[in-house]
Design a protein around this motif. Sequence first.
Motif, mmCIF file in Angstrom:
data_model
loop_
_atom_site.group_PDB
_atom_site.id
_atom_site.type_symbol
_atom_site.label_atom_id
_atom_site.label_comp_id
_atom_site.label_asym_id
_atom_site.label_seq_id
_atom_site.Cartn_x
_atom_site.Cartn_y
_atom_site.Cartn_z
ATOM 1 N N GLY A 268 0.818 -1.211 0.000
ATOM 2 C CA GLY A 268 0.000 0.000 0.000
ATOM 3 C C GLY A 268 0.853 1.262 0.000
ATOM 4 O O GLY A 268 0.543 2.224 -0.711
ATOM 5 N N ILE A 269 1.926 1.265 0.785
ATOM 6 C CA ILE A 269 2.831 2.426 0.814
ATOM 7 C C ILE A 269 3.486 2.619 -0.545
ATOM 8 O O ILE A 269 3.584 3.741 -1.062
ATOM 9 C CB ILE A 269 3.888 2.241 1.913
ATOM 10 N N LEU A 270 3.945 1.510 -1.149
ATOM 11 C CA LEU A 270 4.593 1.583 -2.458
ATOM 12 C C LEU A 270 3.627 2.089 -3.525
ATOM 13 O O LEU A 270 3.981 2.955 -4.339
ATOM 14 C CB LEU A 270 5.127 0.198 -2.832
ATOM 15 N N ASP A 271 2.392 1.579 -3.508
ATOM 16 C CA ASP A 271 1.392 2.018 -4.490
ATOM 17 C C ASP A 271 1.052 3.493 -4.300
ATOM 18 O O ASP A 271 0.912 4.250 -5.274
ATOM 19 C CB ASP A 271 0.135 1.161 -4.344
ATOM 20 N N SER A 272 0.940 3.931 -3.035
ATOM 21 C CA SER A 272 0.632 5.334 -2.763
ATOM 22 C C SER A 272 1.751 6.250 -3.253
ATOM 23 O O SER A 272 1.489 7.312 -3.845
ATOM 24 C CB SER A 272 0.411 5.519 -1.258
ATOM 25 N N CYS A 273 2.995 5.848 -3.026
ATOM 26 C CA CYS A 273 4.127 6.659 -3.479
ATOM 27 C C CYS A 273 4.155 6.764 -5.001
ATOM 28 O O CYS A 273 4.369 7.851 -5.565
ATOM 29 C CB CYS A 273 5.431 6.066 -2.962
ATOM 30 N N ILE A 274 3.942 5.626 -5.664
ATOM 31 C CA ILE A 274 3.956 5.640 -7.135
ATOM 32 C C ILE A 274 2.812 6.481 -7.675
ATOM 33 O O ILE A 274 2.972 7.276 -8.624
ATOM 34 C CB ILE A 274 3.879 4.201 -7.675
ATOM 35 N N PHE A 275 1.617 6.338 -7.067
ATOM 36 C CA PHE A 275 0.457 7.110 -7.535
ATOM 37 C C PHE A 275 0.674 8.607 -7.315
ATOM 38 O O PHE A 275 0.371 9.433 -8.194
ATOM 39 C CB PHE A 275 -0.801 6.636 -6.789
ATOM 40 N N THR A 276 1.199 8.973 -6.139
ATOM 41 C CA THR A 276 1.449 10.395 -5.850
ATOM 42 C C THR A 276 2.474 10.979 -6.825
ATOM 43 O O THR A 276 2.310 12.093 -7.340
ATOM 44 C CB THR A 276 1.949 10.559 -4.411
ATOM 45 N N ALA A 277 3.541 10.232 -7.086
ATOM 46 C CA ALA A 277 4.567 10.699 -8.014
ATOM 47 C C ALA A 277 4.002 10.827 -9.424
ATOM 48 O O ALA A 277 4.324 11.769 -10.168
ATOM 49 C CB ALA A 277 5.744 9.732 -8.003
ATOM 50 N N SER A 278 3.146 9.877 -9.794
ATOM 51 C CA SER A 278 2.544 9.922 -11.131
ATOM 52 C C SER A 278 1.644 11.141 -11.290
ATOM 53 O O SER A 278 1.677 11.827 -12.330
ATOM 54 C CB SER A 278 1.751 8.625 -11.370
ATOM 55 N N GLU A 279 0.832 11.422 -10.268
ATOM 56 C CA GLU A 279 -0.056 12.585 -10.332
ATOM 57 C C GLU A 279 0.752 13.888 -10.375
ATOM 58 O O GLU A 279 0.403 14.825 -11.107
ATOM 59 C CB GLU A 279 -0.994 12.577 -9.116
ATOM 60 N N ALA A 280 1.826 13.941 -9.592
ATOM 61 C CA ALA A 280 2.665 15.149 -9.605
ATOM 62 C C ALA A 280 3.297 15.350 -10.971
ATOM 63 O O ALA A 280 3.400 16.482 -11.478
ATOM 64 C CB ALA A 280 3.731 15.036 -8.522
ATOM 65 N N TRP A 281 3.734 14.257 -11.593
ATOM 66 C CA TRP A 281 4.356 14.348 -12.925
ATOM 67 C C TRP A 281 3.346 14.829 -13.959
ATOM 68 O O TRP A 281 3.672 15.631 -14.836
ATOM 69 C CB TRP A 281 4.925 12.984 -13.293
ATOM 70 N N LYS A 282 2.103 14.367 -13.845
ATOM 71 C CA LYS A 282 1.057 14.817 -14.774
ATOM 72 C C LYS A 282 0.798 16.309 -14.632
ATOM 73 O O LYS A 282 0.607 17.022 -15.622
ATOM 74 C CB LYS A 282 -0.237 14.034 -14.515
ATOM 75 N N LYS A 283 0.796 16.803 -13.380
ATOM 76 C CA LYS A 283 0.571 18.227 -13.157
ATOM 77 C C LYS A 283 1.706 19.052 -13.730
ATOM 78 O O LYS A 283 1.487 20.137 -14.285
ATOM 79 C CB LYS A 283 0.427 18.494 -11.658
ATOM 80 N N ILE A 284 2.939 18.537 -13.616
ATOM 81 C CA ILE A 284 4.095 19.247 -14.173
ATOM 82 C C ILE A 284 3.980 19.337 -15.697
ATOM 83 O O ILE A 284 4.231 20.378 -16.307
ATOM 84 C CB ILE A 284 5.408 18.567 -13.768
ATOM 85 N N GLN A 285 3.602 18.205 -16.299
ATOM 86 C CA GLN A 285 3.437 18.183 -17.755
ATOM 87 C C GLN A 285 2.334 19.142 -18.208
ATOM 88 O O GLN A 285 2.461 19.818 -19.236
ATOM 89 C CB GLN A 285 3.126 16.751 -18.224
ATOM 90 N N LEU A 286 1.219 19.182 -17.470
ATOM 91 C CA LEU A 286 0.134 20.091 -17.834
ATOM 92 C C LEU A 286 0.591 21.549 -17.690
ATOM 93 O O LEU A 286 0.208 22.413 -18.468
ATOM 94 C CB LEU A 286 -1.075 19.839 -16.940
ATOM 95 N N GLY A 287 1.405 21.841 -16.681
ATOM 96 C CA GLY A 287 1.890 23.213 -16.485
ATOM 97 C C GLY A 287 2.799 23.645 -17.620
ATOM 98 O O GLY A 287 2.781 24.799 -18.046
ATOM 99 N N LYS A 288 3.590 22.735 -18.175
ATOM 100 C CA LYS A 288 4.469 23.070 -19.298
ATOM 101 C C LYS A 288 3.674 23.363 -20.553
ATOM 102 O O LYS A 288 4.055 24.178 -21.389
ATOM 103 C CB LYS A 288 5.438 21.920 -19.547
ATOM 104 N N MET A 289 2.535 22.636 -20.693
ATOM 105 C CA MET A 289 1.726 22.835 -21.895
ATOM 106 C C MET A 289 1.044 24.199 -21.885
ATOM 107 O O MET A 289 0.835 24.814 -22.928
ATOM 108 C CB MET A 289 0.666 21.744 -21.977
ATOM 109 N N HIS A 290 0.713 24.710 -20.700
ATOM 110 C CA HIS A 290 0.090 26.022 -20.588
ATOM 111 C C HIS A 290 1.138 27.121 -20.504
ATOM 112 O O HIS A 290 0.841 28.275 -20.630
ATOM 113 C CB HIS A 290 -0.831 26.096 -19.390
#
Length: 290
Positions: A268-290
């Motif tokens: 559960g800890i590993l999945d939470s870390c991966i999910f959090t990192a994935s969501e943060a990476w998506k937000k970074i990518q969206l910020g670059k597009m704007h």
Amino acid sequence: MPWNFRQFDIYRKVPKDLTQPTYTGAIISICCCLFILFLFLSELTGFITTEVVNELYVDDPDKDSGGKIDVSLNISLPNLHCELVGLDIQDEMGRHEVGHIDNSMRIPVNNGAGCRFEGHFSINKVPGNFHVSTHSATAQPQNPDMTHVIHKLSFGDTLQVQNVHGAFNALGGADRLTSNPLASHDYILKIVPTVYEDKSGKQRYSYQYTVANKEYVAYSHTGRIIPAIWFRYDLSPITVKYTERRQPLYRFITTICAIIGGTFTVAGILDSCIFTASEAWKKIQLGKMH
């Protein structure tokens, strides 16, 4: 406000429409289940398997034996006639028995030219010796041939346990057929009391032994001494005890609970870390597009 027993529920349920399945979570879940299955089978095998542990202590384990040890001897002398073969027993308690015949057999071999001696007898729990010789023969041969093969020499009960590999028949298979026919043979034995206790608590008493040997032609002022096969023994004060044990059920259940709980927590800890990192990476990518 009416009292509600459900308020004590610490495992609150989350509606399915508020959860989000992911490919990463699915992979981690599958790996987690396989890992739990592997550890469960490993623990189950250890729980079913009987473990044999050993310990050492100073004591006489078989106090009901009357100070006696049962001995089983099986030896072949292919070049000595049966009427010449005998067993003599001596010890420090003053026992001196020549030509022991109780519970013993002499079987002709090699077309009657040799003899196979099989004997079952007891010795006292004090240093002493027993020897195969021609001392009890009516007429002593001129040149007795003491070449021999020892098939079995054991003390106490016979232990046939798969998980115990001891020296219960250390001289079994000893071949002295190519030695000097006129030589005496000395086998120096150190006997170690051994106890085997099974799961039911039943104990069996046996003896292991170490051995050293020498071969020699002995002379005295009257000439050559008649050869013999000597077994000189002494007892060790140390007792070896083997005990069968099986893992307790409560320990098995505790281990399984720890495996399941620990694995799911880490996953559960590993999945939470991966999910959090994935969501943060998506937000970074969206910020670059704007």
